[in-house]
Scaffold this motif. Structure first.
Motif, PDB file in Angstrom:
ATOM      1  N   SER A 200     -16.486   6.674  12.971  1.00  0.00           N
ATOM      2  CA  SER A 200     -16.827   7.681  11.973  1.00  0.00           C
ATOM      3  C   SER A 200     -17.598   7.110  10.790  1.00  0.00           C
ATOM      4  CB  SER A 200     -15.559   8.378  11.475  1.00  0.00           C
ATOM      5  OG  SER A 200     -14.582   7.422  11.105  1.00  0.00           O
ATOM      6  N   SER A 201     -17.316   5.871  10.412  1.00  0.00           N
ATOM      7  CA  SER A 201     -17.998   5.308   9.247  1.00  0.00           C
ATOM      8  C   SER A 201     -18.399   3.870   9.537  1.00  0.00           C
ATOM      9  CB  SER A 201     -17.078   5.310   8.020  1.00  0.00           C
ATOM     10  OG  SER A 201     -16.559   6.592   7.752  1.00  0.00           O
ATOM     11  N   ARG A 202     -19.522   3.418   9.001  1.00  0.00           N
ATOM     12  CA  ARG A 202     -19.876   2.002   9.101  1.00  0.00           C
ATOM     13  C   ARG A 202     -19.268   1.213   7.953  1.00  0.00           C
ATOM     14  NH1 ARG A 202     -23.949   0.204  12.418  1.00  0.00           N
ATOM     15  NH2 ARG A 202     -23.044  -1.793  11.879  1.00  0.00           N
ATOM     16  N   TYR A 203     -19.192   1.854   6.792  1.00  0.00           N
ATOM     17  CA  TYR A 203     -18.628   1.208   5.619  1.00  0.00           C
ATOM     18  C   TYR A 203     -17.679   2.190   4.932  1.00  0.00           C
ATOM     19  CZ  TYR A 203     -22.531  -1.986   6.269  1.00  0.00           C
ATOM     20  OH  TYR A 203     -23.426  -2.884   6.796  1.00  0.00           O
TER      21      TYR A 203
ATOM     22  N   GLN B  33      -5.693  -5.618   4.262  1.00  0.00           N
ATOM     23  CA  GLN B  33      -6.244  -4.859   5.374  1.00  0.00           C
ATOM     24  C   GLN B  33      -7.761  -4.700   5.260  1.00  0.00           C
ATOM     25  OE1 GLN B  33      -3.467  -1.474   5.011  1.00  0.00           O
ATOM     26  NE2 GLN B  33      -2.737  -1.991   7.080  1.00  0.00           N
ATOM     27  N   THR B  34      -8.331  -5.354   4.259  1.00  0.00           N
ATOM     28  CA  THR B  34      -9.787  -5.428   4.179  1.00  0.00           C
ATOM     29  C   THR B  34     -10.288  -6.217   5.377  1.00  0.00           C
ATOM     30  OG1 THR B  34      -9.913  -5.267   1.777  1.00  0.00           O
ATOM     31  CG2 THR B  34     -11.716  -6.414   2.889  1.00  0.00           C
ATOM     32  N   SER B  35     -11.152  -5.593   6.177  1.00  0.00           N
ATOM     33  CA  SER B  35     -11.557  -6.220   7.428  1.00  0.00           C
ATOM     34  C   SER B  35     -12.617  -5.367   8.110  1.00  0.00           C
ATOM     35  CB  SER B  35     -10.342  -6.360   8.362  1.00  0.00           C
ATOM     36  OG  SER B  35     -10.660  -7.087   9.536  1.00  0.00           O
ATOM     37  N   MET B  36     -13.132  -5.897   9.236  1.00  0.00           N
ATOM     38  CA  MET B  36     -13.975  -5.116  10.131  1.00  0.00           C
ATOM     39  C   MET B  36     -13.081  -4.578  11.241  1.00  0.00           C
ATOM     40  SD  MET B  36     -16.933  -3.998  11.168  1.00  0.00           S
ATOM     41  CE  MET B  36     -18.384  -4.961  10.740  1.00  0.00           C
ATOM     42  N   TYR B  37     -13.149  -3.265  11.465  1.00  0.00           N
ATOM     43  CA  TYR B  37     -12.343  -2.635  12.500  1.00  0.00           C
ATOM     44  C   TYR B  37     -13.241  -2.183  13.651  1.00  0.00           C
ATOM     45  CZ  TYR B  37      -8.483  -2.813   9.268  1.00  0.00           C
ATOM     46  OH  TYR B  37      -7.494  -3.281   8.439  1.00  0.00           O
ATOM     47  N   LEU B  38     -12.874  -2.625  14.835  1.00  0.00           N
ATOM     48  CA  LEU B  38     -13.651  -2.318  16.028  1.00  0.00           C
ATOM     49  C   LEU B  38     -12.833  -1.456  16.978  1.00  0.00           C
ATOM     50  CD1 LEU B  38     -15.214  -5.803  16.900  1.00  0.00           C
ATOM     51  CD2 LEU B  38     -16.176  -3.987  15.491  1.00  0.00           C
ATOM     52  N   CYS B  39     -13.497  -0.445  17.503  1.00  0.00           N
ATOM     53  CA  CYS B  39     -12.898   0.401  18.524  1.00  0.00           C
ATOM     54  C   CYS B  39     -13.579   0.081  19.857  1.00  0.00           C
ATOM     55  CB  CYS B  39     -13.110   1.869  18.167  1.00  0.00           C
ATOM     56  SG  CYS B  39     -12.505   3.034  19.395  1.00  0.00           S
TER      57      CYS B  39
ATOM     58  N   TYR C 242     -16.092  -1.455  26.191  1.00  0.00           N
ATOM     59  CA  TYR C 242     -17.318  -1.085  25.491  1.00  0.00           C
ATOM     60  C   TYR C 242     -16.954  -0.816  24.038  1.00  0.00           C
ATOM     61  CZ  TYR C 242     -19.004  -0.562  30.225  1.00  0.00           C
ATOM     62  OH  TYR C 242     -19.337  -0.803  31.535  1.00  0.00           O
ATOM     63  N   PHE C 243     -17.723  -1.438  23.156  1.00  0.00           N
ATOM     64  CA  PHE C 243     -17.365  -1.438  21.749  1.00  0.00           C
ATOM     65  C   PHE C 243     -18.232  -0.514  20.906  1.00  0.00           C
ATOM     66  CE2 PHE C 243     -14.184  -4.731  21.157  1.00  0.00           C
ATOM     67  CZ  PHE C 243     -14.207  -5.354  22.393  1.00  0.00           C
ATOM     68  N   GLY C 244     -17.610   0.011  19.870  1.00  0.00           N
ATOM     69  CA  GLY C 244     -18.342   0.731  18.853  1.00  0.00           C
ATOM     70  C   GLY C 244     -18.960  -0.216  17.842  1.00  0.00           C
ATOM     71  N   PRO C 245     -19.712   0.303  16.880  1.00  0.00           N
ATOM     72  CA  PRO C 245     -20.419  -0.540  15.917  1.00  0.00           C
ATOM     73  C   PRO C 245     -19.518  -1.148  14.842  1.00  0.00           C
ATOM     74  CG  PRO C 245     -20.802   1.763  15.441  1.00  0.00           C
ATOM     75  CD  PRO C 245     -20.048   1.722  16.728  1.00  0.00           C
ATOM     76  N   GLY C 246     -18.315  -0.662  14.722  1.00  0.00           N
ATOM     77  CA  GLY C 246     -17.393  -1.210  13.736  1.00  0.00           C
ATOM     78  C   GLY C 246     -17.410  -0.448  12.421  1.00  0.00           C
ATOM     79  N   THR C 247     -16.280  -0.512  11.727  1.00  0.00           N
ATOM     80  CA  THR C 247     -16.159   0.023  10.374  1.00  0.00           C
ATOM     81  C   THR C 247     -15.717  -1.104   9.466  1.00  0.00           C
ATOM     82  OG1 THR C 247     -15.562   2.264  11.087  1.00  0.00           O
ATOM     83  CG2 THR C 247     -14.908   1.601   8.859  1.00  0.00           C
ATOM     84  N   ARG C 248     -16.546  -1.397   8.479  1.00  0.00           N
ATOM     85  CA  ARG C 248     -16.153  -2.430   7.512  1.00  0.00           C
ATOM     86  C   ARG C 248     -15.390  -1.742   6.385  1.00  0.00           C
ATOM     87  NH1 ARG C 248     -16.767  -7.483   7.004  1.00  0.00           N
ATOM     88  NH2 ARG C 248     -18.412  -7.662   8.568  1.00  0.00           N
ATOM     89  N   LEU C 249     -14.105  -2.020   6.338  1.00  0.00           N
ATOM     90  CA  LEU C 249     -13.227  -1.416   5.347  1.00  0.00           C
ATOM     91  C   LEU C 249     -12.936  -2.402   4.229  1.00  0.00           C
ATOM     92  CD1 LEU C 249     -11.227   0.833   4.407  1.00  0.00           C
ATOM     93  CD2 LEU C 249      -9.479  -0.314   5.797  1.00  0.00           C
ATOM     94  N   THR C 250     -13.133  -1.943   3.015  1.00  0.00           N
ATOM     95  CA  THR C 250     -12.764  -2.727   1.840  1.00  0.00           C
ATOM     96  C   THR C 250     -11.690  -1.965   1.092  1.00  0.00           C
ATOM     97  OG1 THR C 250     -15.000  -3.623   1.648  1.00  0.00           O
ATOM     98  CG2 THR C 250     -13.581  -3.782  -0.297  1.00  0.00           C
ATOM     99  N   VAL C 251     -10.578  -2.650   0.825  1.00  0.00           N
ATOM    100  CA  VAL C 251      -9.488  -2.041   0.069  1.00  0.00           C
ATOM    101  C   VAL C 251      -9.410  -2.741  -1.286  1.00  0.00           C
ATOM    102  CG1 VAL C 251      -7.040  -1.460   0.011  1.00  0.00           C
ATOM    103  CG2 VAL C 251      -8.248  -1.550   2.196  1.00  0.00           C
ATOM    104  N   LEU C 252      -9.591  -1.944  -2.352  1.00  0.00           N
ATOM    105  CA  LEU C 252      -9.632  -2.514  -3.704  1.00  0.00           C
ATOM    106  C   LEU C 252      -8.268  -2.414  -4.392  1.00  0.00           C
ATOM    107  CD1 LEU C 252     -13.047  -1.002  -4.811  1.00  0.00           C
ATOM    108  CD2 LEU C 252     -12.599  -3.290  -3.907  1.00  0.00           C
TER     109      LEU C 252
END
Lengths: 115, 116
Positions: free
Chosen positions: B7-10, B85-91, B106-116
């Motif tokens: 759903s999101s890249r970042y 939990q700040t990380s890159m998440y791959l489905c 088969y992988f998705g493009p990933g979501t880079r999550l930043t938790v502040l």
């Protein structure tokens, strides 16, 4: 413990050099073996895989890997690397007959190729 | 071509927020997976699912939950996001195979999550 080991964390080569990235696994029984590649800014994609038959498998972009059962190894090779091969490479193992399709990944090897 | 979309890249969230990461695949695959990717640690499996409403814990499930209400969609939920939990998440998704011969993921493009 079950594990997949990649011996090199970071490999730096010049263009045209030969490449060999090591991968060992510790599972007993029959396995499926994979190498995945992640180019900068791109998603993880399959480079090659071994399920059965000829233990020397060829993948995309001139890569090949050899399964040596007695050594529990599946090393990735390329005779002459290019700058565009700069990427992170992951070895993965799946236990044959596992209906859940789970893969066990190594920690990855970052390959940097200098032009 | 297999398509796995996320759903999101970042994504940037604050500590304590509930976070939803969505993944959709279009190849009618039975198996779906959530990983996190951190430098030097490779891919670590959080949860996976082999059928609708079925789930299995991976190696690092703590702080996460998942939902699979439809075959094509697999959601990862961070109940109360924390900075670690700040990380890159791959489905990823893969087809079912009794013989294990079709377990390519088969992988998705990933979501880079930043938790502040």
């Amino acid at each position: 413990a079950q594990s997949v080991s990649q011996h090199n964390h970071h490999v730096i080569l010049s263009e045209a050099a030969s490449l060999e990235l090591g991968c060992n696994y510790s599972y007993g029984g029959t396995v499926n073996l994979f190498w995945y590649v992640q180019y900068p800014g791109q998603h993880l994609q399959l480079l090659l895989k071994y399920f059965s038959g000829d233990p020397l498998v060829k993948g995309i972009k001139g890569f090949e890997a050899e399964f040596i059962k007695s050594k529990f190894s599946f090393n990735l090779r390329k005779p002459s690397v290019q700058w565009s091969d700069t990427a992170e490479y992951f070895c993965a193992v799946n236990k044959r007959g596992s209906t859940l399709g789970r893969l066990y990944f190594g920690r990855g090897t970052q390959l940097t190729v200098w032009p | 071509d297999v398509k796995v979309t996320q759903s999101s890249r970042y994504l940037v969230k604050r500590t304590g927020e509930k976070v939803f990461l969505e993944c959709v695949q279009d190849m009618d695959h039975e198996n779906m997976f959530w990983y996190r990717q951190d430098p030097g640690l490779g891919l670590r499996l959080i949860y996976f699912s082999y059928d609708v409403k079925m789930k299995e814990k991976g190696d690092i499930p703590e702080g996460y939950s998942v939902s699979r209400e439809k075959k094509e969609r697999f959601s990862l939920i961070l109940e109360s996001a924390s900075t670690n939990q700040t990380s890159m998440y791959l489905c990823a998704s893969s087809p079912y195979s009794l013989a294990g011969a079709s377990d390519t993921q088969y992988f998705g493009p990933g979501t880079r999550l930043t938790v502040l």
